[in-house]
Each structure stands twice: as C-alpha cells, then as structure tokens.
Write a protein that holds these residues in place. Structure first.
Motif, mmCIF file in Angstrom:
data_model
loop_
_atom_site.group_PDB
_atom_site.id
_atom_site.type_symbol
_atom_site.label_atom_id
_atom_site.label_comp_id
_atom_site.label_asym_id
_atom_site.label_seq_id
_atom_site.Cartn_x
_atom_site.Cartn_y
_atom_site.Cartn_z
ATOM 1 N N GLY A 189 2.290 4.197 4.197
ATOM 2 C CA GLY A 189 1.205 3.232 4.033
ATOM 3 C C GLY A 189 1.035 2.417 5.294
ATOM 4 O O GLY A 189 1.360 2.882 6.403
ATOM 5 N N LEU A 190 0.584 1.192 5.124
ATOM 6 C CA LEU A 190 0.403 0.322 6.286
ATOM 7 C C LEU A 190 1.722 0.134 7.028
ATOM 8 O O LEU A 190 1.751 -0.093 8.229
ATOM 9 N N GLY A 191 2.831 0.223 6.288
ATOM 10 C CA GLY A 191 4.153 0.072 6.900
ATOM 11 C C GLY A 191 4.369 1.089 8.011
ATOM 12 O O GLY A 191 4.994 0.789 9.029
ATOM 13 N N ASN A 192 3.850 2.303 7.825
ATOM 14 C CA ASN A 192 4.059 3.355 8.826
ATOM 15 C C ASN A 192 3.039 3.282 9.949
ATOM 16 O O ASN A 192 3.376 3.436 11.119
ATOM 17 N N ILE A 193 1.772 3.075 9.573
ATOM 18 C CA ILE A 193 0.718 3.249 10.568
ATOM 19 C C ILE A 193 0.400 1.929 11.279
ATOM 20 O O ILE A 193 0.145 1.898 12.467
ATOM 21 N N PHE A 218 13.449 -0.815 4.271
ATOM 22 C CA PHE A 218 13.182 -1.101 2.859
ATOM 23 C C PHE A 218 11.696 -1.077 2.567
ATOM 24 O O PHE A 218 11.247 -0.492 1.586
ATOM 25 N N PHE A 219 10.942 -1.719 3.441
ATOM 26 C CA PHE A 219 9.495 -1.822 3.210
ATOM 27 C C PHE A 219 8.854 -0.441 3.222
ATOM 28 O O PHE A 219 8.094 -0.088 2.324
ATOM 29 N N THR A 220 9.201 0.346 4.237
ATOM 30 C CA THR A 220 8.516 1.626 4.392
ATOM 31 C C THR A 220 8.895 2.609 3.290
ATOM 32 O O THR A 220 8.100 3.459 2.909
ATOM 33 N N LEU A 221 10.120 2.514 2.777
ATOM 34 C CA LEU A 221 10.489 3.420 1.673
ATOM 35 C C LEU A 221 10.164 2.810 0.312
ATOM 36 O O LEU A 221 10.553 3.338 -0.723
ATOM 37 N N SER A 222 9.478 1.692 0.302
ATOM 38 C CA SER A 222 9.109 0.995 -0.950
ATOM 39 C C SER A 222 10.337 0.675 -1.798
ATOM 40 O O SER A 222 10.327 0.858 -3.010
ATOM 41 N N LEU A 223 11.406 0.218 -1.153
ATOM 42 C CA LEU A 223 12.655 -0.005 -1.881
ATOM 43 C C LEU A 223 12.883 -1.461 -2.218
ATOM 44 O O LEU A 223 12.327 -2.351 -1.586
ATOM 45 N N GLY A 224 13.763 -1.684 -3.180
ATOM 46 C CA GLY A 224 14.266 -3.024 -3.457
ATOM 47 C C GLY A 224 13.355 -3.842 -4.348
ATOM 48 O O GLY A 224 13.642 -5.001 -4.609
ATOM 49 N N MET A 225 12.263 -3.246 -4.823
ATOM 50 C CA MET A 225 11.389 -4.025 -5.704
ATOM 51 C C MET A 225 10.951 -3.248 -6.940
ATOM 52 O O MET A 225 10.041 -3.672 -7.643
ATOM 53 N N GLY A 226 11.613 -2.137 -7.198
ATOM 54 C CA GLY A 226 11.359 -1.449 -8.461
ATOM 55 C C GLY A 226 10.169 -0.509 -8.451
ATOM 56 O O GLY A 226 9.898 0.134 -9.462
ATOM 57 N N ALA A 227 9.439 -0.389 -7.319
ATOM 58 C CA ALA A 227 8.292 0.533 -7.312
ATOM 59 C C ALA A 227 8.783 1.959 -7.561
ATOM 60 O O ALA A 227 8.218 2.699 -8.364
ATOM 61 N N MET A 228 9.872 2.326 -6.874
ATOM 62 C CA MET A 228 10.380 3.686 -7.040
ATOM 63 C C MET A 228 11.051 3.856 -8.406
ATOM 64 O O MET A 228 11.112 4.954 -8.940
ATOM 65 N N THR A 287 -2.648 4.375 -1.827
ATOM 66 C CA THR A 287 -1.587 5.057 -2.585
ATOM 67 C C THR A 287 -0.304 4.220 -2.580
ATOM 68 O O THR A 287 0.568 4.435 -3.409
ATOM 69 N N SER A 288 -0.170 3.288 -1.642
ATOM 70 C CA SER A 288 0.963 2.351 -1.676
ATOM 71 C C SER A 288 0.644 1.178 -2.595
ATOM 72 O O SER A 288 1.490 0.736 -3.370
ATOM 73 N N ALA A 289 -0.582 0.688 -2.487
ATOM 74 C CA ALA A 289 -0.960 -0.491 -3.279
ATOM 75 C C ALA A 289 -0.815 -0.223 -4.777
ATOM 76 O O ALA A 289 -0.346 -1.082 -5.524
ATOM 77 N N ILE A 290 -1.183 0.998 -5.191
ATOM 78 C CA ILE A 290 -1.089 1.267 -6.637
ATOM 79 C C ILE A 290 0.369 1.216 -7.091
ATOM 80 O O ILE A 290 0.645 0.817 -8.219
ATOM 81 N N SER A 291 1.288 1.575 -6.201
ATOM 82 C CA SER A 291 2.694 1.515 -6.625
ATOM 83 C C SER A 291 3.207 0.074 -6.616
ATOM 84 O O SER A 291 4.170 -0.245 -7.305
ATOM 85 N N LEU A 292 2.575 -0.787 -5.829
ATOM 86 C CA LEU A 292 2.997 -2.194 -5.812
ATOM 87 C C LEU A 292 2.697 -2.875 -7.148
ATOM 88 O O LEU A 292 3.370 -3.816 -7.546
ATOM 89 N N THR A 293 1.658 -2.399 -7.832
ATOM 90 C CA THR A 293 1.292 -3.043 -9.100
ATOM 91 C C THR A 293 2.112 -2.508 -10.270
ATOM 92 O O THR A 293 2.223 -3.175 -11.295
HETATM 93 N N1 PFF Z 1 5.909 1.520 1.656
HETATM 94 C C1 PFF Z 1 4.642 0.888 1.849
HETATM 95 C C2 PFF Z 1 4.263 0.969 3.310
HETATM 96 O O1 PFF Z 1 5.069 1.425 4.126
HETATM 97 O O2 PFF Z 1 3.162 0.569 3.633
HETATM 98 C C3 PFF Z 1 4.623 -0.546 1.395
HETATM 99 C C4 PFF Z 1 5.210 -0.748 0.051
HETATM 100 C C5 PFF Z 1 4.678 -0.089 -1.053
HETATM 101 C C6 PFF Z 1 6.327 -1.548 -0.091
HETATM 102 C C7 PFF Z 1 5.270 -0.231 -2.281
HETATM 103 C C8 PFF Z 1 6.932 -1.699 -1.314
HETATM 104 C C9 PFF Z 1 6.387 -1.030 -2.384
HETATM 105 F F1 PFF Z 1 6.944 -1.159 -3.540
#
Ligand code: PFF
Length: 455
Positions: free
Chosen positions: A28-32, A232-242, A326-332
């Motif tokens: 997501g935005l974390g990568n690009i 953590f941010f880029t792998l969407s970790l630590g907040m339960g999204a995965m 596709t990242s935002a939907i997992s944040l919700t």
């Molecule tokens: N991993 C996403 C990114 O790199 O842009 C951001 C993100 C999505 C962080 C979902 C945390 C999350 F649960």
C-alpha cells in the motif's frame, strides 16, 4: 451461528485468494509512498538492510502468529482473543490486543485516506496535462498550493473514504475479494512498466546504489526504530488486520507458505518502488531525503518530462490508489467485524458509521498541512505526524510484541502446531524460538534502546 470451521462474515474462496488479500493489505502507501522517503531520510542501503532483518526475524513470525490466531478463532480480533483467553485460562488483559488493534486501524485510516486522496488528485491533475514539461519548481509549487487548500484535501479524502466504505459495505466476498482480484494484478503490472522507465532514465545505477549499498554512517539509532516500525506498518502487523483476514482463511491453506509469500511480495514491491523512484530522483538532480512529498513532487515532475507522461502519470496514481484501497479495507476490518458480531448489526450501517468517524478524525490530518500547521500536539509533532508516530512506532510494535508473547507462552502449543501444520522437523524446532524469543526480544530491544536514547 457459524460453525467453528467458518466465519460468519464469509470466507476467502481459496488459499490463493487469501495470499492476494493479505498482500493487498500489506502492499500500500507504506511501500510506494513511505518506504522510499524514509529510506531516503535514513541513508538508503543500511536502512534497507536493517529493515529486511526486521521483516525476516520479527515480521514473518508475528504475521504467522496473527493469521493462526485469526483462523483458530474464526471471529474479529477482539472476539477471537476472548475465545483464546478463555480456552487457555489466560488473563482477560490479553484481549487488549484486539482493542488496541481496532483503535490503531481507525487512527491509521484517518490519515491514510487523506494521503491516498492526494494520489487521486494527482491522477486527475496529470490527466489534464497539468505538469507536462513543467520545471521542478513548478512541481513543488503545485504540491504546496494543493496542501495549502483544506477544501481540496477534504474533497479527495472524502472520495477515497467513500470508495473504501462502499467496498467494505458489500461484504468479504462481493466487496473485498472482488476489489482484490482486480486491483492486485494491475498493480504488479504497472510497477514493471515503471521499473522499465526508471531503468532507462539514466539514473538507475545511482538510484540502485543509494538503495542497495549500505552506508552505515547515515544510519542512526532512530533509524532502527523507524525500520522496525516500517516493518510492522508495511506487513499490516500488530493491529489485528491480519488476524481479521486470518479468520476467513480456508482450513486447508498452509499458513507458513502463505505468510512467506506475502512478506516476499511486499518486500519486492517496496524495493521495486524504491528502484523506480530513486533513479528518477537522481536523473533529475533531486534530493532523496525529501520526506513525504517525494512521491508527489518527483514522480509528477518526471512524468511531465517523458513521452506520454500524462497517460503514464494517470495510470501510476490510479494504481497507487488501488494499492491504498486494498490496504484501507483491511484497516477497517477488525473494528467492523467486531461491531457486526457484538451488536448483530448490519455491515453496511457499521461501515458508514465508521467511515464518518474516520472522516472527522482525518480533518486533523488535513489541517496539519494548512490552518493547523503551527499546532503541535507533542514534541513539535503536528496532528498528522503525531498519529503517524504513535501508531507506526508505538502501537503496532507493542501490539506485535504482545501477540508474539501470547502465541509463544499462553496459547496451547499444540494449537499453534496444528494451525501451522508442523509436526516435527526443523520448522517445529525453530518456531518456538522465533515466536517466543527472537521476535519479542527484537521488538523489545529496539524499544528499550530508543527510550534509553531519548533520556
Ligand atoms: N500495510 C499497509 C501499507 O504498507 O500501506 C498499511 C496498513 C494496512 C497498515 C493495514 C496496517 C494495516 F492493518
């Protein structure tokens, strides 16, 4: 009530779709947007190496831990943690992992939607041919003028959040899965096109060297915390999204293969984005450590110089938007799934309510760039910088630390082994070491070091 082998919210159609969904969340935005500019600010190659170490030793084990907690719980992170705590007779305090995750997702989405809105705006702007042949000064000015206008930022934030809510409201299969099936392949295709352009830009070697050859002097202790936070941010970790996505994984999918594939895809996209952006930076004699504006000044400028730049520019920013959606939907999903379960509520109503709250909170980020640019929450940080720092560098790593400790020491070992499909052999011996020692100690050391540093 759904049986324990299925989630009431729906299930991914296959293991492969889960890989795409998890990669969709991760990429997501974390990568690009973020990875290239923070690598630029922290000295390039050395930062990238530290970051890769964080992904491999800390990120992958915690990713596996989250997915297995989700699949074994088959519910939103809060309710999944409740089930695990009861089954393992652990302290109810562990459920805080779920609560803090739902909150972090909400906080991140509030600013994520604003930045993704910038990408939408640039897609439209470049489509109008706005920056064709423009100088770097004009590209800079365009960005600054845009940031100075809160109404513009609000407009695009609203469009992005509206799109996210629309997808999320349609449910796991009709909404999430359909979006993922379309957007992910398109995203990979475009990155390849952009890499080819960067390769021919004349700055490829300088860009690649900056990103890949370590200059340890430029790497600070703070860079270590940033690298861990970024992993953590880029792998969407630590907040339960995965964990939330893990609840929808078919029973027969292999968690081990999946998480390694997701981490690899995510890393490849981050490096590829860097390799596409830095050559353009160097070819045009620009600064790599420019900060958040890197993607919104150098990339539009570069497209303005190339043949068919307007077309490519539109495609690039549309695809950044897809990656962000596709990242935002997992944040919700952690908060949304919990509210649906807890109140037996209608998914679309919950989605709209969450969207409205997030929009309101996002105004704090919008104003950070204009009317509140002098307002500092703490230590000179604007509202946007504060939310970003708090979530990425504090909440996600702490959430990850607790997840690793929970899986390593509270969850029955047999359950983890069953979920991971490991019975014996080297992986079975390595797993407890990684999740119970390497990952938590890695996160903890970085924390303690940073606190010590700031004393
Ligand atoms: N991993 C996403 C990114 O790199 O842009 C951001 C993100 C999505 C962080 C979902 C945390 C999350 F649960």
């Amino acid at each position: 009530m759904a049986s324990a082998s299925e989630s009431r919210h729906g299930m991914w159609s296959s293991g492969w779709l889960f890989i795409l969904a998890a990669a969709g969340s991760a990429v997501g935005l974390g990568n690009i947007w973020k990875f290239p500019y923070i690598a630029g600010e922290n000295g390039g190659g050395a930062f990238v190496l530290v970051y890769l170490g964080c992904v491999a030793l800390v990120g992958i084990p915690i990713l596996a831990g989250e997915v297995l907690l989700g699949r074994a719980g088959r519910a939103s992170p809060i309710n999944a943690m409740r089930k695990h705590v009861i089954a393992a007779s652990g302290s109810p305090l562990w459920v805080l992992i779920g609560w803090s995750g739902a909150l972090a997702g909400f906080l991140i989405l509030s600013y994520y939607a604003v930045i993704a809105g910038w990408a939408l705006y640039y897609g439209v702007k470049l489509g109008e041919g706005a920056l064709v042949g423009a100088s770097i000064e004009v590209a800079n000015q365009t960005f600054n003028d845009f940031l100075a206008d809160p109404w513009q930022l609000i407009l695009w934030q609203t469009v992005f959040l509206g799109g996210t809510v629309w997808i999320v409201a349609r449910g796991v299969i009709k909404g999430l899965e359909t979006a993922i099936r379309w957007f992910m392949p398109l995203l990979f295709l475009l990155l390849v096109v952009l890499l080819a352009y960067a390769f021919n830009s004349g700055g490829f070697m300088a860009g690649a060297e900056f990103l890949l050859s370590p200059n340890w002097e430029a790497m600070s202790v703070d860079g270590l915390l940033v690298a861990m936070g970024q992993a953590f941010f880029t792998l969407s970790l630590g907040m339960g999204a995965m964990m939330a996505y893990g609840a929808y994984v078919p029973a027969n999918a292999s968690i081990g293969n999946t998480v390694i594939t997701v981490a690899l895809l995510d890393t490849v996209v981050a490096i590829a984005a860097g390799l596409a952006i830095f050559p353009i930076v160097f070819a045009n004699g620009l600064e790599p450590g420019q900060g958040p504006g890197l993607m919104f000044v150098t990339i539009p400028f570069a497209f303005g110089q190339m043949p068919f730049g307007a077309v490519f520019g539109v495609v690039f920013f549309v695809l950044v938007t897809f990656a962000a959606i596709t990242s935002a939907i997992s944040l919700t999903e952690p908060a949304l799934a919990y509210l649906v379960e807890q109140y037996n509520a209608d998914r679309s109503r919950v989605a709209i309510s969450l969207g409205v709250f997030c929009w309101l909170l996002g105004l704090g980020t919008v104003f950070s760039f204009n009317i509140w640019s002098d307002v500092h929450v703490v230590a000179g940080l604007s509202v946007f910088e504060f939310i970003d720092y708090l979530t990425q560098n504090v909440m996600l790593p702490l959430g990850g630390l607790l997840i690793a400790l929970f899986v390593g020491y509270v969850l029955p070992k047999q359950l983890a082994r069953e979920q991971l499909g490991i019975d014996g052999g080297i992986v079975a011996r390595l797993w407890p070491l990684l999740i119970g020692f390497v990952a938590p100690v890695g996160v903890a050391v970085v924390f303690v070091y940073t606190i010590y540093q700031s004393l």
